[in-house]
Design a protein around this motif. Structure first.
Motif, PDB file in Angstrom:
ATOM      1  N   HIS A  41       0.822  -1.113  -0.153  1.00 34.78           N
ATOM      2  CA  HIS A  41       0.122  -0.063  -0.161  1.00 34.78           C
ATOM      3  C   HIS A  41       0.724   1.178  -0.152  1.00 34.78           C
ATOM      4  CE1 HIS A  41      -3.455  -2.198   1.119  1.00 34.78           C
ATOM      5  NE2 HIS A  41      -4.331  -1.238   0.423  1.00 34.78           N
ATOM      6  N   GLY A 197      -3.775  -7.758   4.834  1.00 41.16           N
ATOM      7  CA  GLY A 197      -2.221  -8.318   5.012  1.00 41.16           C
ATOM      8  C   GLY A 197      -1.584  -7.992   6.043  1.00 41.16           C
ATOM      9  N   ILE A 198      -1.766  -6.914   6.571  1.00 44.39           N
ATOM     10  CA  ILE A 198      -1.230  -6.564   7.772  1.00 44.39           C
ATOM     11  C   ILE A 198      -2.109  -7.190   9.063  1.00 44.39           C
ATOM     12  CG2 ILE A 198      -0.774  -4.574   9.616  1.00 44.39           C
ATOM     13  CD1 ILE A 198       0.933  -4.617   6.965  1.00 44.39           C
ATOM     14  N   ASP A 218     -14.018  -6.289  10.716  1.00 43.66           N
ATOM     15  CA  ASP A 218     -13.720  -5.849   9.326  1.00 43.66           C
ATOM     16  C   ASP A 218     -15.338  -5.741   8.555  1.00 43.66           C
ATOM     17  OD1 ASP A 218     -13.357  -5.918   6.295  1.00 43.66           O
ATOM     18  OD2 ASP A 218     -11.006  -6.397   7.315  1.00 43.66           O
ATOM     19  N   LYS A 223     -13.215 -11.762   4.313  1.00 44.68           N
ATOM     20  CA  LYS A 223     -12.169 -12.016   4.961  1.00 44.68           C
ATOM     21  C   LYS A 223     -12.225 -13.016   6.015  1.00 44.68           C
ATOM     22  CE  LYS A 223     -10.363  -8.283   2.797  1.00 44.68           C
ATOM     23  NZ  LYS A 223      -9.372  -8.051   2.165  1.00 44.68           N
ATOM     24  N   CYS A 262      -5.283  -1.989  11.708  1.00 42.81           N
ATOM     25  CA  CYS A 262      -4.750  -2.336  10.654  1.00 42.81           C
ATOM     26  C   CYS A 262      -5.496  -1.792   9.640  1.00 42.81           C
ATOM     27  CB  CYS A 262      -4.449  -3.609  10.533  1.00 42.81           C
ATOM     28  SG  CYS A 262      -3.703  -4.374  12.048  1.00 42.81           S
ATOM     29  N   VAL A 288      -1.635   3.605   8.149  1.00 38.71           N
ATOM     30  CA  VAL A 288      -1.271   4.706   7.958  1.00 38.71           C
ATOM     31  C   VAL A 288      -2.496   5.737   7.437  1.00 38.71           C
ATOM     32  CG1 VAL A 288       0.482   6.258   6.769  1.00 38.71           C
ATOM     33  CG2 VAL A 288       1.169   3.854   7.253  1.00 38.71           C
TER      34      VAL A 288
END
Ligand code: APR
Length: 368
Positions: A41, A197-198, A218, A223, A262, A288
């Motif tokens: 990402h 992924g994280i 989520d 997922k 995440c 982030v």
């Protein structure tokens, strides 16, 4: 020498495959032949133009694995033929940060790395005489790249590079946040926001250290299956509950010992903090958030014992800890294979960005 690379010429434009010029390693530098690189990402963030440090033309990529081809004068810890993982967070073992026990954020080459050049202030890459910027000190979207010696972790030679390249960023970020930063104890109740992924790497590390409960949060129910395979014990879909924080506090019997954000969303960061147990719960921000965004909560949340912190590169000291994580993979203690959902040659690297944006991949890996 010449090397094949995917060059980012401008923000928002697809990468272009070019033969670029690469100067050999200078003092303290190492020439590496990449065998594989993940597409993360952060590469997409920089390519989008939103990264305040991003500038073009540049060779992106920071999640690679390869073999040392040549070393410059003064390089002592590596030699031709060594297997290595590039480190966007280096480990010089000399700066104030490396000597401080509480951080992994080596600052010895931070300034030049942010400027897209080697520590001596120049770039090793060029095209028709025009310099091309390095990226995160790695530039793994080039078949060959030059890195400072302190930005390479030497790993065992029997590790499959098409898998362990993912340890260069995503795996270490998630697994390390649990083990090196939060230091999650056996028997903990852990909540993971975001099962990408994280988040999946956070889940498998929480299972590895013996968490008693691992709750995944989520908005995408697709997922769930993989998250369960990695160790998730309970799932909450925020779209299906009235109040996520209440749902978490309820299912964890009073709040989580540890939560991990995440996603990179400031609203879920707040939820992650507030679903921690009063008195001791600790929330770790890994995602982030977009440039300029801010987090908020009522200060009383912290006064009453919750802790808010962040984690970069999983708190790992790259040259020391990355070889250990490679061992964990080789010993079957962590699963990487099932997270690498797509592979492609460098020529098709733009597909990796398309798959990521469409939410279709966990991780795409380019094979050289
Ligand atoms: N609430 C819950 N889950 C959400 C929300 C939300 N509001 N928004 C997104 N998600 C979920 C998505 O459905 C997805 O499963 O978060 C997950 C994010 O996964 P990926 O897109 O695969 O991202 P990942 O690679 O795990 O990275 C997550 O860490 O490194 C940073 O920049 C990266 O900020 C990003 C974050």
């Amino acid at each position: 020498m010449k090397t094949k690379a995917a060059v980012a010429f401008a923000a928002g434009k697809p990468l272009e495959i070019c033969e670029v010029d690469l100067e050999g390693p200078k003092a303290g530098e190492v020439l590496v032949e990449l065998k594989a690189t993940g597409v993360c990402h952060t590469d997409a963030f920089t390519l989008s133009g939103d990264d305040p440090e991003g500038a073009f033309p540049a060779i992106l990529g920071h999640e690679g694995a390869g073999v040392v081809v040549d070393v410059g004068p003064g390089v002592r810890s590596l030699k031709k033929g060594d297997t290595v993982i590039p480190l966007y967070t280096p480990e010089c073992r000399e700066c104030d940060y490396c000597l401080h026990p509480k951080t992994n954020l080596c600052q010895s080459i931070r300034t030049t790395q942010g400027q897209g050049v080697m520590p001596d202030g120049s770039s090793r890459f060029s095209l028709d005489g025009t310099p091309i910027r390095h990226y995160m000190g790695c530039s793994t979207f080039s078949n060959y790249t030059v890195l400072p010696e302190i930005a390479l972790a030497k790993i065992r030679s029997d590790a499959p590079l098409d898998k362990v390249c993912y340890i260069g960023c995503g795996v270490t970020t998630g697994v390390g946040a649990v083990i090196f930063d939060a230091k999650v104890e056996p028997g903990s109740r852990v909540v993971v926001f975001g099962l990408g992924g994280i988040g999946l790497n956070v889940i498998q590390a929480a299972r590895m250290v013996g968490a008693r409960q691992i709750v995944g949060v989520d908005i995408n129910p697709e997922k769930v299956a993989l998250a369960k395979q990695f160790g998730m014990t309970d799932f909450i879909n925020p779209k299906e509950v009235e109040d996520v924080v209440e749902a978490i506090v309820d299912i964890t019997h009073g709040g989580a010992d540890y939560t991990f954000e995440c996603i990179g969303n400031v609203n879920t960061m707040r939820q992650a903090l507030e679903s921690c147990h009063k008195g001791w719960g600790e929330s770790v921000i890994i995602g982030v958030a977009g440039a300029g965004q801010e987090i908020s909560t009522r200060p009383f949340q912290l006064v009453t014992g919750r802790v808010w912190r962040g984690s970069a590169f999983g708190g790992a000291r790259g040259r020391t800890d990355v070889p250990t994580i490679v061992d964990w993979y080789m010993e079957g203690r962590i699963n990487i294979d099932d997270l690498i959902t797509h592979t492609m040659p460098l020529e098709n690297i733009n597909e990796a960005f398309d798959l990521m944006h469409a939410g279709k991949s966990i991780r795409s890996v380019v094979l050289y």
